[in-house]
Structure formats: structure tokens, C-alpha cells
Scaffold this active site. Structure first.
Site, short mmCIF file in Angstrom:
data_model
loop_
_atom_site.label_atom_id
_atom_site.label_comp_id
_atom_site.label_asym_id
_atom_site.label_seq_id
_atom_site.Cartn_x
_atom_site.Cartn_y
_atom_site.Cartn_z
CE LYS A 74 3.72 -2.22 8.85
NZ LYS A 74 3.11 -0.89 8.60
CG PHE A 86 4.04 -10.71 -7.09
CD1 PHE A 86 5.12 -11.03 -6.29
CD2 PHE A 86 3.12 -9.79 -6.61
CE1 PHE A 86 5.28 -10.46 -5.04
CE2 PHE A 86 3.26 -9.22 -5.37
CZ PHE A 86 4.35 -9.56 -4.58
CD1 TRP A 94 8.74 -2.91 -4.61
CD2 TRP A 94 9.55 -4.20 -6.26
NE1 TRP A 94 9.76 -3.66 -4.10
CE2 TRP A 94 10.28 -4.46 -5.07
CE3 TRP A 94 9.88 -4.89 -7.42
CZ2 TRP A 94 11.33 -5.38 -5.03
CZ3 TRP A 94 10.91 -5.81 -7.38
CH2 TRP A 94 11.62 -6.05 -6.20
CB THR A 141 5.16 0.12 -2.55
OG1 THR A 141 5.97 -0.38 -1.48
CG2 THR A 141 5.98 0.11 -3.83
NE ARG A 151 -0.39 5.46 8.52
CZ ARG A 151 -0.57 4.20 8.88
NH1 ARG A 151 -0.96 3.91 10.10
NH2 ARG A 151 -0.35 3.22 8.04
CE LYS A 175 -2.65 0.18 3.51
NZ LYS A 175 -1.77 0.97 4.39
CG PHE A 186 -3.43 -2.25 9.24
CD1 PHE A 186 -2.36 -3.06 8.90
CD2 PHE A 186 -3.39 -1.58 10.45
CE1 PHE A 186 -1.28 -3.23 9.76
CE2 PHE A 186 -2.31 -1.74 11.32
CZ PHE A 186 -1.26 -2.56 10.98
CB ALA A 196 -5.43 1.74 10.66
#
Length: 557
Positions: free
Chosen positions: A105, A382, A410, A73, A94, A71, A301, A273
Site C-alpha cells: 500500500k 477519473f 480526492w 479516501t 482503523r 474506500k 476490502f 478484513a
């Protein structure tokens, strides 16, 4: 492909003064923190008020999975892509919390060629905002115990102090503690505990306030607990809010950085969140809307948590209105929601994908039907995704009137999300629809929670033990019933059971705890076993984060 941190360390950055100048910010309002990050004082840019606001784009996602969705990214990549197609855009995010960075993470600044930089600084302390929030919060904690120790003139009942302490690290051992041990000289012994900084009401206030005066007033309204006579005790009664505001006088200013493609980015505040309201600051968002024609922001999230709170709390309080929403998903994650094991996600499995699409469909339904937001589905592609899987996904979304756009930001940066940017522009140029909320201000707190559970989570009902129901009813009677509700629950499921994937229905949402946040002006409903102080995983990311002989950070992705 190089690691995220290697890509970030190789990037050629513009000086933050150049980024600020290109935005039209007054030089006096830019406070550099080194060469590549700065604090911005919005009040020193009065000329911005004459500018029309840009269009706000909300990036949200399906319910998160171990397979990953991307998200942040996508938020960064979309900002770059909008600039790539000739629009004037910037990003609003954020700040990452150290607990998850060293826990699950390992970093939260985007990934690949869609990152905000300097990535290391952003992930590690940044400009000290979280430290300031922790200090302000814990100053109030210290003043509570100090007041009780020195005669307790306010009549604070130590058994009813609800204001915990905080720290910016995951540490399950601190969830429940006893303070004041060691005899009379060390204060009165009482039960206490720690939350993570992102769950602090001070963080929520910082992210919802309008300016420094509003910040100070809200800090004064914080209810720290109750007295022996049942009266609410506030931070202003302890005369703590002025000093707390002093500690936050720099933290209230948004932080300016850039993406790898030099798109301006404001990164400010960091409530989670799943335990807080999940959005960056109102101050930063408003500033960005004056500086750019398109502002891409994210909510934490899945859409059932982040997007719901973004709309029902942040938009309700601030008057902000998103023009469109982007729902981020991957084929892998949808197959996981369809019941596929992590080890088999690369295999073609159309029945599982179809089952998992139910999760996406409910998020789309909530955004379209409950909140009235036009949306697009962004698929982080992907290499193992097949044409058959992508066709099935597009077919299912077409039935809801929603386009599916493949995004490769990405690997390719902004150019890889150009099609997504074009679709976002198309959505925002359509006639706007009125933003709706999941519940009304006039609903009771119980009704608000019931509507969230049934309309957003697909639940059949809500439940609270008698003691908790009495607390909710007491808050209603005390005049807090008009506040919005901030639900703390697992992010992994529409239900409160993290193991229930897809789109479960008919479940019951149990409210385990209720917290009054009178300064932030919302009521937190803590559901089932969600914790406001996370623990570290068995193998935390901290085990691979290191610094080499040359002083370079390694292991941040």
C-alpha cells in the site's frame, strides 16, 4: 497535482486540544501525543451518555482490484462533505499496519485532499497501539513456553499449542518455524509460527470489547491450545491476562486526529478484513456516535468481507446499527472485473463495463436483500471516464433502486463529495429498516459457513477435509456453536480464487483451517491458500520510502 504526502506536509492543522474542545470532550480525558494527536478516555466524559446517538454510515466497496477504488479516501471525503453541507460529522477509521505500508500500500490514510493527518504519524507507529497488541500477544507466547519449560503443571501438549507469535511486518519466512532449539536450557523444541499483528486475537478483542474490565475478561478466555488430556488451556490458567491488560491499558483508548479540513477523526484498532473482522473498535464507534450527528466509518476490502463482518460480528455483538451504506467503485475497476487488462482500462469498453458491473450488483444485492441496508454507489471519478460509461452504470443501478453519485473529493476535498453527502442524508432520513444478519446465532457453525458461502459469495457448496470437519464439529460440541464465523479468504474475488473476477457463481469454498477465538468470541474459518502472515511483493513500497537531509519522510504515496 502534488503527491499525497506533499499535500499532508503542507497542511495547516489545528491543535488537537482545539478539536477535542469543539467536540465537547472534558479536558481531563484528552491525553495529547504531541500537538496533533491524542488519546481519549471515554469514561471521563459521563455527560456524553445523555446525548442521543448520531447516525452511523458504513463505507464499503466492490471487490478490490489493482486499479484501486479509494474506500478510505471516500470515507474521509464524505466526512468532510457532511460538514461542508452543514451537518455535524466525524470519521471513524482503523489504524494502518506497517506491513502493508512497507509492502503493497505505501500508506493508508486516504489520499489527495481527502486525508487524515498527521499522515506520517498515522502510517508510522502512530500512538503505539499495534506495538502494545504485539507485546501483549507475545507475552502470552513467552509464558506458554516458559510454563512448559518449568515443569508444565497444566499438562500443555506442545503439539497442540495453537497460539502463534505476531509481528507488525510482512515476512513469509516466519510463517512456519521451530522454537526451543539449542538444548534443554532453551526450552522444549516445538513447531511454531508468526501471524501479522492485525490477525492477532488480541487485536480482535481490543476492537470488540466494551471497556477495560471486558478486555481483561476476554483476554483470560483466550484458548492457547490443549492439554494431554484434551482439555482447553486458557490465558487465565497461565495467569497471563492481567499483565496483558496492563500492556493494553493505553491502547484501549481511541486516538483523536483530524482531516485536512479539520473534521474530527477517531482512528483505533486495525484488524484486516481478509484474515480478521476488518473494523475499527466498538469503543471508538460508540464514542463517535455520542460526539457527532453523523459518523462515517469503513469496513475493510469488499462488502463480502468487511461489510459482512461489520454486520455479522461487530453489529451483532455491540448492538450498533448503520443507517445506510456507501459502496465505492470506479469505472476502471469495474472494467477490470469485466476482464479488461490493466493496460487498457482507460479505453472505452461498454461490454466489459457491463460484465464488470455484475460484481457491484452482487454487493448491492447483499447489502439490500441480505442485510436490509439502504445504499448508494459512490463513483470515484477519473478524467478518462466517459459519459456513456457513467450513463450505463447509472442505468444498471437504477434497476436496483440505487443511485449512482460521482465524487471528486480526492481532487476537491469535501466540496467534491457534497452530492454524495446529500444522498447519504436522504437515505438516513427515510424510515429505517430492521438490520438483518446472514445467519442466526442458533445455526450450527457449519450452517453459518454454508450460508455465507451461498448467500454472500454465490458459491454452490462448502468443503472441508475430514480432520477439519471433525474440528468444527468438536467446537460445536464444546459449546462454541453460537459464535459468529469470521472467514479468512482472498479479498480479490467472491470465490476463494483471486483470479476469478466479476461475480463468479457455483464455485466451492474449501475450509483449510479452523481457529477458535474464545476471547474475541468468533470462529475463524481459513479458506484455501489465504495466509495470516503476508509476504512482501517483489518490489515492496519500502524501497521508495526514505527520509531526506531535513528529516522529512518521502515516498509515502
Amino acid at each position: 497535482m502534488p503527491s499525497d504526502i506533499a499535500i499532508a506536509q503542507q497542511a495547516q492543522l489545528n491543535k488537537v486540544s482545539q478539536i477535542a474542545q469543539a467536540l465537547g470532550l472534558n479536558e481531563a480525558s484528552v491525553e495529547p501525543y504531541g500537538h496533533y494527536k491524542a488519546k481519549i478516555e471515554p469514561a471521563l466524559n459521563p455527560q456524553l451518555q445523555a446525548r442521543a446517538d448520531g447516525r452511523l454510515i458504513l463505507v464499503t466497496a466492490i471487490s478490490p482490484t489493482p486499479a484501486g477504488e479509494g474506500k478510505t479516501t471516500t470515507t474521509v471525503g464524505l466526512g468532510d462533505a457532511l460538514n461542508h453541507i452543514g451537518k455535524r460529522a466525524m470519521v471513524c477509521l482503523r489504524e494502518p499496519a506497517l506491513g502493508p505500508v512497507f509492502g503493497m500500500k505505501g500508506g493508508a490514510a486516504g489520499g489527495g485532499y481527502a486525508q487524515v493527518v498527521p499522515m506520517e504519524d498515522i502510517n508510522l507507529h502512530f500512538t503505539g497501539d499495534f506495538a502494545a497488541v504485539a507485546l501483549a500477544h507475545n507475552l502470552l507466547s513467552a509464558m506458554i513456553d516458559n510454563h512448559i519449560h518449568h515443569g508444565n503443571a497444566l499438562g500443555i501438549d506442545p503439539r497442540q499449542v495453537s497460539w502463534k507469535r505476531v509481528m507488525d511486518m510482512n515476512d513469509r519466512a516466519l510463517r512456519q518455524i521451530v522454537v526451543g532449539l539449542g538444548g534443554k536450557v532453551n526450552g522444549q523444541a516445538r513447531e511454531d509460527g508468526f501471524d501479522i499483528v492485525v490477525a492477532s486475537e488480541v487485536m480482535a478483542i481490543l476492537c470488540l470489547c466494551d471497556d477495560l474490565a471486558d478486555l481483561k475478561q476476554r483476554l483470560g478466555h483466550i484458548v492457547i491450545g490443549y492439554g494431554f488430556a484434551g482439555q482447553a488451556i486458557t490465558a487465565s490458567a497461565l495467569q497471563a491476562h492481567g499483565a496483558m491488560a496492563v500492556l493494553l491499558k493505553n491502547a484501549i483508548k481511541p486516538n483523536l486526529v483530524q482531516t485536512l479540513e479539520h473534521t474530527p477523526a477517531l482512528i483505533h484498532g486495525g484488524p484486516f478484513a481478509n484474515i480478521a473482522h476488518g473494523c475499527n473498535s466498538v469503543i471508538a464507534t460508540r464514542l463517535a456516535l455520542k460526539l457527532a450527528d453523523y459518523v462515517v466509518t469503513e469496513a475493510g476490502f469488499g462488502a463480502d468481507l468487511g461489510a459482512e463482518k461489520f454486520i455479522d460480528i461487530k453489529c451483532r455483538k455491540s448492538g450498533l446499527r448503520p443507517a445506510a451504506a456507501v459502496i465505492v467503485a470506479t469505472v476502471r475497476a469495474l472494467k477490470y472485473h469485466g476482464g479488461v487488462d490493466l493496460t487498457a482500462l482507460a479505453q472505452l469498453n461498454l461490454p466489459a463495463l457491463l460484465a464488470g458491473i455484475a460484481n457491484l450488483q452482487r454487493h448491492v444485492h447483499n447489502l439490500q436483500q441480505t442485510f436490509g441496508l439502504p445504499c448508494v454507489v459512490a463513483i470515484n471519478r477519473f478524467t478518462q471516464d466517459t459519459d456513456a460509461e457513467l450513463a450505463l452504470l447509472a442505468e444498471q443501478m437504477a434497476a436496483l433502486g440505487v443511485r449512482v453519485v460521482l465524487a471528486e473529493h480526492w481532487a476537491k476535498g469535501g466540496a467534491g463529495a457534497a452530492a454524495l453527502a446529500e444522498e447519504v442524508v436522504r437515505l438516513t432520513e427515510a424510515a429505517p429498516t430492521p438490520l438483518r444478519f446472514a445467519y442466526e446465532d442458533a445455526d450450527t457453525l457449519w450452517e453459518k459457513m454454508h450460508k455465507l458461502a451461498t448467500r454472500i459469495y454465490g458459491a454452490a457448496d462448502i468443503f472441508a477435509a475430514r480432520r477439519i470437519r471433525e474440528q468444527i464439529d468438536k467446537l460445536q460440541q464444546d459449546g462454541y456453536g453460537h459464535y459468529p464465523v469470521c472467514v479468512a479468504k482472498t479479498q480479490y474475488s467472491f470465490s476463494t480464487d483471486a483470479a476469478l473476477r466479476g461475480a463468479p457463481s457455483g464455485h466451492r469454498v474449501t475450509i483449510r483451517e479452523v481457529r477458535l477465538c474464545a476471547g474475541a468470541e468468533f470462529i475463524v474459518m481459513v479458506c484455501d491458500d489465504i495466509m495470516t502472515m503476508p509476504g512482501l511483493p517483489k518490489v515492496p513500497c519500502a524501497t521508495r520510502i526514505d527520509i531526506d537531509a531535513a528529516g522529512h519522510v518521502v515516498g509515502l504515496f
